[in-house]
Design a protein around this motif. Structure first.
Motif, mmCIF file in Angstrom:
data_model
loop_
_atom_site.group_PDB
_atom_site.id
_atom_site.type_symbol
_atom_site.label_atom_id
_atom_site.label_comp_id
_atom_site.label_asym_id
_atom_site.label_seq_id
_atom_site.Cartn_x
_atom_site.Cartn_y
_atom_site.Cartn_z
ATOM 1 N N TYR A 161 64.057 -15.990 46.337
ATOM 2 C CA TYR A 161 64.776 -17.242 46.069
ATOM 3 C C TYR A 161 64.715 -17.610 44.579
ATOM 4 C CZ TYR A 161 66.601 -21.923 47.071
ATOM 5 O OH TYR A 161 67.380 -23.054 47.121
ATOM 6 N N LYS A 162 63.636 -17.232 43.917
ATOM 7 C CA LYS A 162 63.490 -17.543 42.492
ATOM 8 C C LYS A 162 64.519 -16.814 41.638
ATOM 9 C CE LYS A 162 58.480 -18.373 42.763
ATOM 10 N NZ LYS A 162 57.145 -17.875 42.391
ATOM 11 N N THR A 163 64.941 -15.652 42.100
ATOM 12 C CA THR A 163 65.842 -14.831 41.289
ATOM 13 C C THR A 163 67.260 -14.756 41.843
ATOM 14 O OG1 THR A 163 65.147 -12.836 42.486
ATOM 15 C CG2 THR A 163 63.946 -13.387 40.471
ATOM 16 N N ASN A 164 67.414 -14.978 43.152
ATOM 17 C CA ASN A 164 68.739 -14.839 43.755
ATOM 18 C C ASN A 164 68.857 -15.788 44.945
ATOM 19 O OD1 ASN A 164 71.253 -14.033 44.572
ATOM 20 N ND2 ASN A 164 70.731 -11.881 44.876
ATOM 21 N N ALA A 165 68.933 -17.084 44.651
ATOM 22 C CA ALA A 165 68.905 -18.111 45.696
ATOM 23 C C ALA A 165 70.080 -18.005 46.663
ATOM 24 C CB ALA A 165 68.888 -19.497 45.056
ATOM 25 N N ASN A 166 71.166 -17.387 46.237
ATOM 26 C CA ASN A 166 72.366 -17.339 47.077
ATOM 27 C C ASN A 166 72.480 -16.064 47.892
ATOM 28 O OD1 ASN A 166 73.267 -19.858 46.074
ATOM 29 N ND2 ASN A 166 74.118 -18.847 44.262
ATOM 30 N N TYR A 167 71.413 -15.277 47.934
ATOM 31 C CA TYR A 167 71.478 -14.026 48.693
ATOM 32 C C TYR A 167 71.736 -14.339 50.167
ATOM 33 C CZ TYR A 167 70.620 -9.224 50.045
ATOM 34 O OH TYR A 167 70.774 -7.957 50.526
ATOM 35 N N LYS A 168 72.591 -13.560 50.792
ATOM 36 C CA LYS A 168 73.022 -13.819 52.165
ATOM 37 C C LYS A 168 71.840 -13.897 53.139
ATOM 38 C CE LYS A 168 76.160 -12.143 55.763
ATOM 39 N NZ LYS A 168 77.118 -11.087 56.152
ATOM 40 N N GLY A 169 71.782 -14.989 53.887
ATOM 41 C CA GLY A 169 70.765 -15.159 54.914
ATOM 42 C C GLY A 169 69.440 -15.693 54.432
ATOM 43 N N LEU A 170 69.253 -15.769 53.121
ATOM 44 C CA LEU A 170 67.968 -16.167 52.554
ATOM 45 C C LEU A 170 67.658 -17.638 52.812
ATOM 46 C CD1 LEU A 170 65.457 -15.637 50.821
ATOM 47 C CD2 LEU A 170 66.881 -16.021 48.785
ATOM 48 N N ALA A 171 68.580 -18.521 52.486
ATOM 49 C CA ALA A 171 68.343 -19.958 52.650
ATOM 50 C C ALA A 171 68.079 -20.321 54.107
ATOM 51 C CB ALA A 171 69.522 -20.753 52.113
ATOM 52 N N LEU A 172 68.784 -19.657 55.013
ATOM 53 C CA LEU A 172 68.582 -19.937 56.440
ATOM 54 C C LEU A 172 67.146 -19.654 56.848
ATOM 55 C CD1 LEU A 172 69.563 -20.604 59.290
ATOM 56 C CD2 LEU A 172 70.216 -18.185 59.525
ATOM 57 N N GLU A 173 66.622 -18.490 56.464
ATOM 58 C CA GLU A 173 65.255 -18.133 56.857
ATOM 59 C C GLU A 173 64.222 -19.038 56.190
ATOM 60 O OE1 GLU A 173 64.532 -16.245 59.299
ATOM 61 O OE2 GLU A 173 66.625 -15.675 59.582
ATOM 62 N N ILE A 174 64.494 -19.457 54.959
ATOM 63 C CA ILE A 174 63.594 -20.414 54.301
ATOM 64 C C ILE A 174 63.619 -21.738 55.056
ATOM 65 C CG2 ILE A 174 63.210 -21.774 52.202
ATOM 66 C CD1 ILE A 174 64.229 -19.383 50.590
ATOM 67 N N GLY A 175 64.804 -22.160 55.466
ATOM 68 C CA GLY A 175 64.917 -23.390 56.244
ATOM 69 C C GLY A 175 64.180 -23.298 57.563
ATOM 70 N N VAL A 176 64.299 -22.174 58.247
ATOM 71 C CA VAL A 176 63.583 -21.960 59.511
ATOM 72 C C VAL A 176 62.077 -22.072 59.289
ATOM 73 C CG1 VAL A 176 62.997 -20.221 61.252
ATOM 74 C CG2 VAL A 176 65.379 -20.551 60.585
ATOM 75 N N ALA A 177 61.584 -21.433 58.239
ATOM 76 C CA ALA A 177 60.141 -21.443 57.959
ATOM 77 C C ALA A 177 59.659 -22.854 57.625
ATOM 78 C CB ALA A 177 59.828 -20.488 56.808
ATOM 79 N N TYR A 178 60.361 -23.539 56.741
ATOM 80 C CA TYR A 178 59.942 -24.900 56.363
ATOM 81 C C TYR A 178 59.985 -25.845 57.566
ATOM 82 C CZ TYR A 178 59.696 -24.233 51.269
ATOM 83 O OH TYR A 178 59.326 -23.865 49.989
#
Length: 290
Positions: A161-178
């Motif tokens: 996320y620090k280097t490529n916040a818009n990578y496909k599927g990344l934000a969703l999994e971070i949201g699930v974890a948080y």
């Protein structure tokens, strides 16, 4: 003082044996979750009535999941020496690791060298292709989320996320974890940016709305659930979103809101599914209370 006095009664060679046994025990501490040993050499616990240990490598197979690849077997003799059984490269075995997998022991560098094991297996280099690093980080995070290791998942996901916040599927999994860790404000921060970049992803709205619901910001939660339903063509996903609202309003004894969302849920959920069964149960409970 008692313990020290006890040891002093023994001859030197006895003390030496005790030291060896202590060292032997210290070398095999089965205190590590397998998902904390990803891409590392480990020793798997032996069967209770067996004397044979398995040493191998833990990795994530992108198709099947977390896997232990056995590279060799050994036993520990009375002097504490690790004796390797005849190695047969053709007979290495793979074991899928599940949530109930027992804790493993990390293999330190000295023991790895003694067992003549490389820093990492040759076959594993295929998993370290620089072109697939980003995809591997997301898939590892997703797999960790699925087994409930949410904090560990963030270790991988936030690195990308620090280097490529818009990578496909990344934000969703971070949201699930948080959300799973009840860090709802952090989930909202990430998901707010993600939905502005990808406004048609219904899964993002599922997590986004869930965070607001748990902060008891109901207007925001309802608006986001409605947006998610608008974007989704998946009845299963729609049911997942709606059951959260239905359950919340049932717990709050808000029958007007409960019925409003329960009617909508029944439009998407299959008859006799877990979702309709929940609604039936809630309604029966309400009738009992009357």
């Amino acid at each position: 003082m008692k313990r020290l006095f006890f040891y002093l009664l023994f001859p030197f060679f006895t003390l030496n044996c005790i030291a060896q046994n202590d060292t032997k025990t210290a070398e095999l501490k089965f205190d590590t979750n397998y998902y904390d040993a990803l891409d590392k050499w480990i020793v798997f616990p032996k069967q209770e009535k067996d004397s044979i240990y398995s040493a191998g490598f833990v990795y994530l197979d992108l198709k099947t999941g977390f896997t232990f690849n056995t590279e060799l077997k050994f036993y520990i003799d009375k002097l504490g020496k690790w004796v390797v059984l005849k190695k047969n490269d053709k007979n290495t075995t793979k074991q899928l690791l599940l949530q109930n997998t027992p804790k493993v022991a990390l293999l330190n560098q000295q023991k790895r060298k003694e067992l003549v094991l490389p820093i990492m297996p040759l076959w594993f280099t295929n998993y370290k292709n620089p072109k697939t690093i980003s995809a591997n980080l997301v898939k590892t995070g997703k797999a960790l989320n699925e087994i409930g290791a949410h904090q560990k998942a963030l270790d991988y996901l936030l690195k990308l996320y620090k280097t490529n916040a818009n990578y496909k599927g990344l934000a969703l999994e971070i949201g699930v974890a948080y959300n799973a860790l009840k860090q709802y404000e952090k989930a909202i921060e990430v998901l707010n940016k993600a939905t502005s970049k990808t406004p048609t992803d219904a899964y993002l709205y599922r997590e986004f709305a869930f965070a607001y619901l748990n902060l008891l910001k109901l207007d925001e939660a309802e608006a986001l659930y409605k947006q998610g339903l608008k974007m989704s063509k998946d009845n299963q996903l729609n049911s997942e979103m709606l059951i959260n609202l239905v359950t919340y309003y049932y717990m709050q004894k808000n029958k007007v809101k409960f019925e409003e969302w329960a009617v909508l849920l029944r439009k998407f959920a299959q008859p006799n599914s877990q979702y309709t069964n929940y609604v039936d149960h809630f309604e029966q409970e309400w009738e009992t209370e009357r």
